[in-house]
Design an enzyme around this catalytic site. Structure first.
Site, PDB file in Angstrom:
ATOM      1  N   LYS A 290      40.643   7.270  59.542  1.00  0.00           N
ATOM      2  CA  LYS A 290      40.537   5.805  59.480  1.00  0.00           C
ATOM      3  C   LYS A 290      41.928   5.165  59.540  1.00  0.00           C
ATOM      4  O   LYS A 290      42.924   5.798  59.143  1.00  0.00           O
ATOM      5  CB  LYS A 290      39.769   5.362  58.234  1.00  0.00           C
ATOM      6  CG  LYS A 290      40.481   5.626  56.945  1.00  0.00           C
ATOM      7  CD  LYS A 290      39.790   4.931  55.771  1.00  0.00           C
ATOM      8  CE  LYS A 290      40.631   5.162  54.535  1.00  0.00           C
ATOM      9  NZ  LYS A 290      40.251   4.502  53.340  1.00  0.00           N
TER      10      LYS A 290
ATOM     11  N   LYS B 186      46.627   2.355  55.136  1.00  0.00           N
ATOM     12  CA  LYS B 186      47.957   1.887  54.732  1.00  0.00           C
ATOM     13  C   LYS B 186      48.904   3.059  54.543  1.00  0.00           C
ATOM     14  O   LYS B 186      50.113   2.911  54.624  1.00  0.00           O
ATOM     15  CB  LYS B 186      47.860   1.148  53.387  1.00  0.00           C
ATOM     16  CG  LYS B 186      47.089  -0.148  53.429  1.00  0.00           C
ATOM     17  CD  LYS B 186      46.881  -0.663  52.007  1.00  0.00           C
ATOM     18  CE  LYS B 186      45.848  -1.769  51.972  1.00  0.00           C
ATOM     19  NZ  LYS B 186      45.250  -1.967  50.651  1.00  0.00           N
TER      20      LYS B 186
ATOM     21  N   LYS C 137      42.688  11.978  48.435  1.00  0.00           N
ATOM     22  CA  LYS C 137      43.960  11.416  47.956  1.00  0.00           C
ATOM     23  C   LYS C 137      44.733  12.420  47.112  1.00  0.00           C
ATOM     24  O   LYS C 137      45.962  12.459  47.159  1.00  0.00           O
ATOM     25  CB  LYS C 137      43.722  10.139  47.141  1.00  0.00           C
ATOM     26  CG  LYS C 137      43.387   8.948  48.011  1.00  0.00           C
ATOM     27  CD  LYS C 137      43.558   7.637  47.267  1.00  0.00           C
ATOM     28  CE  LYS C 137      43.299   6.469  48.187  1.00  0.00           C
ATOM     29  NZ  LYS C 137      43.238   5.194  47.500  1.00  0.00           N
TER      30      LYS C 137
HETATM   31  P1  TYM Z   1      41.409  -0.853  49.902  1.00  0.00           P
HETATM   32  O1  TYM Z   1      42.472  -1.669  49.306  1.00  0.00           O
HETATM   33  O2  TYM Z   1      41.732   0.538  50.334  1.00  0.00           O
HETATM   34  O3  TYM Z   1      40.791  -1.590  51.149  1.00  0.00           O
HETATM   35  C1  TYM Z   1      40.366  -2.946  51.057  1.00  0.00           C
HETATM   36  C2  TYM Z   1      39.092  -3.122  51.864  1.00  0.00           C
HETATM   37  O4  TYM Z   1      39.327  -2.759  53.234  1.00  0.00           O
HETATM   38  C3  TYM Z   1      38.348  -1.802  53.657  1.00  0.00           C
HETATM   39  N1  TYM Z   1      38.967  -0.900  54.621  1.00  0.00           N
HETATM   40  C4  TYM Z   1      38.512  -0.687  55.861  1.00  0.00           C
HETATM   41  N2  TYM Z   1      37.447  -1.180  56.523  1.00  0.00           N
HETATM   42  C5  TYM Z   1      37.266  -0.766  57.810  1.00  0.00           C
HETATM   43  N3  TYM Z   1      38.090   0.113  58.439  1.00  0.00           N
HETATM   44  C6  TYM Z   1      39.176   0.631  57.805  1.00  0.00           C
HETATM   45  N4  TYM Z   1      39.987   1.472  58.426  1.00  0.00           N
HETATM   46  C7  TYM Z   1      39.421   0.234  56.453  1.00  0.00           C
HETATM   47  N5  TYM Z   1      40.385   0.551  55.559  1.00  0.00           N
HETATM   48  C8  TYM Z   1      40.085  -0.145  54.433  1.00  0.00           C
HETATM   49  C9  TYM Z   1      37.956  -1.077  52.374  1.00  0.00           C
HETATM   50  O5  TYM Z   1      36.708  -0.455  52.497  1.00  0.00           O
HETATM   51  C10 TYM Z   1      37.939  -2.208  51.368  1.00  0.00           C
HETATM   52  O6  TYM Z   1      36.734  -2.918  51.442  1.00  0.00           O
HETATM   53  N6  TYM Z   1      38.664   0.706  45.997  1.00  0.00           N
HETATM   54  C11 TYM Z   1      38.924  -0.401  46.885  1.00  0.00           C
HETATM   55  C12 TYM Z   1      39.329  -1.673  46.172  1.00  0.00           C
HETATM   56  C13 TYM Z   1      38.407  -2.084  45.059  1.00  0.00           C
HETATM   57  C14 TYM Z   1      37.141  -2.700  45.223  1.00  0.00           C
HETATM   58  C15 TYM Z   1      36.689  -2.955  43.901  1.00  0.00           C
HETATM   59  C16 TYM Z   1      36.369  -3.031  46.333  1.00  0.00           C
HETATM   60  C17 TYM Z   1      38.674  -1.998  43.737  1.00  0.00           C
HETATM   61  N7  TYM Z   1      37.615  -2.521  43.033  1.00  0.00           N
HETATM   62  C18 TYM Z   1      35.436  -3.529  43.685  1.00  0.00           C
HETATM   63  C19 TYM Z   1      35.132  -3.615  46.091  1.00  0.00           C
HETATM   64  C20 TYM Z   1      34.669  -3.863  44.790  1.00  0.00           C
HETATM   65  C21 TYM Z   1      40.059  -0.027  47.837  1.00  0.00           C
HETATM   66  O7  TYM Z   1      40.858   0.827  47.557  1.00  0.00           O
HETATM   67  O8  TYM Z   1      40.135  -0.817  48.947  1.00  0.00           O
END
Ligand code: TYM
Length: 334
Positions: free
Chosen positions: A196, A199, A113
């Site tokens: 992957k 967004k 990032k």
């Molecule tokens: P975020 O917002 O990027 O994504 C949310 C969830 O979607 C999953 N994900 C995917 N799974 C499969 N294929 C993909 N291409 C894909 N893109 C995203 C992510 O793995 C996530 O589960 N850091 C985290 C948010 C967070 C969090 C937490 C998660 C903050 N605190 C505590 C679990 C526990 C994030 O940026 O997810």
């Protein structure tokens, strides 16, 4: 016996896509029935990269509407936004005194990032995995359903919990387990199967949004990168065909049919035929979610009440943890 505690979070940045759904939200739906589940819209994580305040507010409500439209039920689980429970920030500071700089230096997501201009990244972006550890440990989560991309952050959470327990000589924090959907650990971009689905990808054709119209879904799947061969007849062929592998993963995960059976179903058929079946399948998943999201989004007072109620329930639990941690650290005089 008490139920396992489940915690997970989704960032309110950009729009929620099929990768988020298949990797995370689909798992949440099962957990809300089986476990003591807490799902958080992580707005404090979002501001590690500058967000326009009005857009941020709007995006929090949009993610909530998508959660509800997907089938999350606030009667079965706690849904709230992170910024309304200030204990997340408090625990994050405590844990940042436990986490080691060397551990954070290994985080690949920060490297991705921040890119080449690392000195210009926010300190928050660097410390982000500590806030994520705080989110999870605040509620003593046993299980954390996430996509494969978050696995390293979960390993860090376990390291932090382990060191905190050792430093304060008390088995206080549980070591949470990542729960990764083995059928859809990482959904890849429709334009480049080496990256992957994300967004932040510049190409809108790289991802299917949960709010896309049927026409948009059709166009995106028609344009999805593939190859000129016929559909594979065995899984051995998939390693050289990452785009087709990704489309089969999507088909398998939505239909709940294992990948080998999907391969058998389409073996030797034209890719255009498979894509047309995939379009119908994706539309059958997204169409009801998109239309219900629109409806729910118009009821702002329902959305606000849902968040307030969730924040109240989350705060009660989070405060208890902070009171206990304050005692362990030596902050409370009694
Ligand atoms: P975020 O917002 O990027 O994504 C949310 C969830 O979607 C999953 N994900 C995917 N799974 C499969 N294929 C993909 N291409 C894909 N893109 C995203 C992510 O793995 C996530 O589960 N850091 C985290 C948010 C967070 C969090 C937490 C998660 C903050 N605190 C505590 C679990 C526990 C994030 O940026 O997810």
């Amino acid at each position: 016996m008490s139920k396992d505690i489940v915690f997970s979070g989704v960032q309110p940045t950009g729009e929620i896509h099929l990768g988020n759904y298949l990797g995370a939200i689909k798992q949440f739906l099962n957990f809300q029935n089986e476990c003591d589940s807490i799902f958080c819209i992580v707005d404090q994580h979002a501001i590690t990269i500058f967000q326009d305040p009005n857009e941020l507010k709007e995006n929090v409500l949009s993610v909530l509407a998508i959660f509800l439209a997907s089938g999350l039920d606030p009667k079965k689980c706690i849904i709230f936004n992170q910024a309304s429970v200030r204990e997340h920030s408090v625990l994050s500071w405590y844990l940042s005194c436990t986490a080691r700089v060397g551990w954070l230096n290994r985080m690949t997501q920060f490297k991705d990032k921040a890119g080449k201009n690392r000195d210009n990244a926010s300190l928050g972006l660097y410390a982000y995995p500590v806030l994520m550890a705080a989110d999870i440990l605040l509620y003593h989560a046993d299980k954390v359903p996430v996509g494969d991309d978050q696995k390293q952050h979960l390993e860090l959470t376990r390291d932090i919990a382990h060191k905190f327990n050792a430093d304060y000589r008390h088995e206080y924090f549980k070591l949470p387990d990542p729960i990764i959907n083995k059928d859809a650990p990482r959904i890849m971009s429709l334009r480049d199967a080496n990256n992957k689905m994300s967004k932040s990808d510049v190409s809108k054709y790289s991802r299917i949004l949960l709010t896309d119209s049927n026409d948009e879904i059709s166009t995106k799947i028609s344009k999805a990168k593939s190859d000129s061969l016929k559909m594979p007849s065995s899984s051995d062929e998939l390693s050289d065909r990452p785009e087709i592998n990704n489309l089969i993963t999507i088909y398998s995960s939505i239909s709940n049919i294992d990948k080998d059976s999907v391969i058998n179903l389409f073996s030797g058929k034209e890719i255009s035929f498979f894509k047309s079946e995939l379009k119908d399948l994706v539309i059958s998943l997204v169409e009801p979610i998109a239309s219900s999201t629109n409806e729910i989004k118009s009821d702002i007072s329902y959305l606000k009440t849902t968040l307030e109620d969730g924040a109240m329930r989350a705060t009660e639990r989070a405060r208890k943890t902070i009171d206990e941690v304050n005692k362990l650290i030596g902050f409370s005089i009694d």
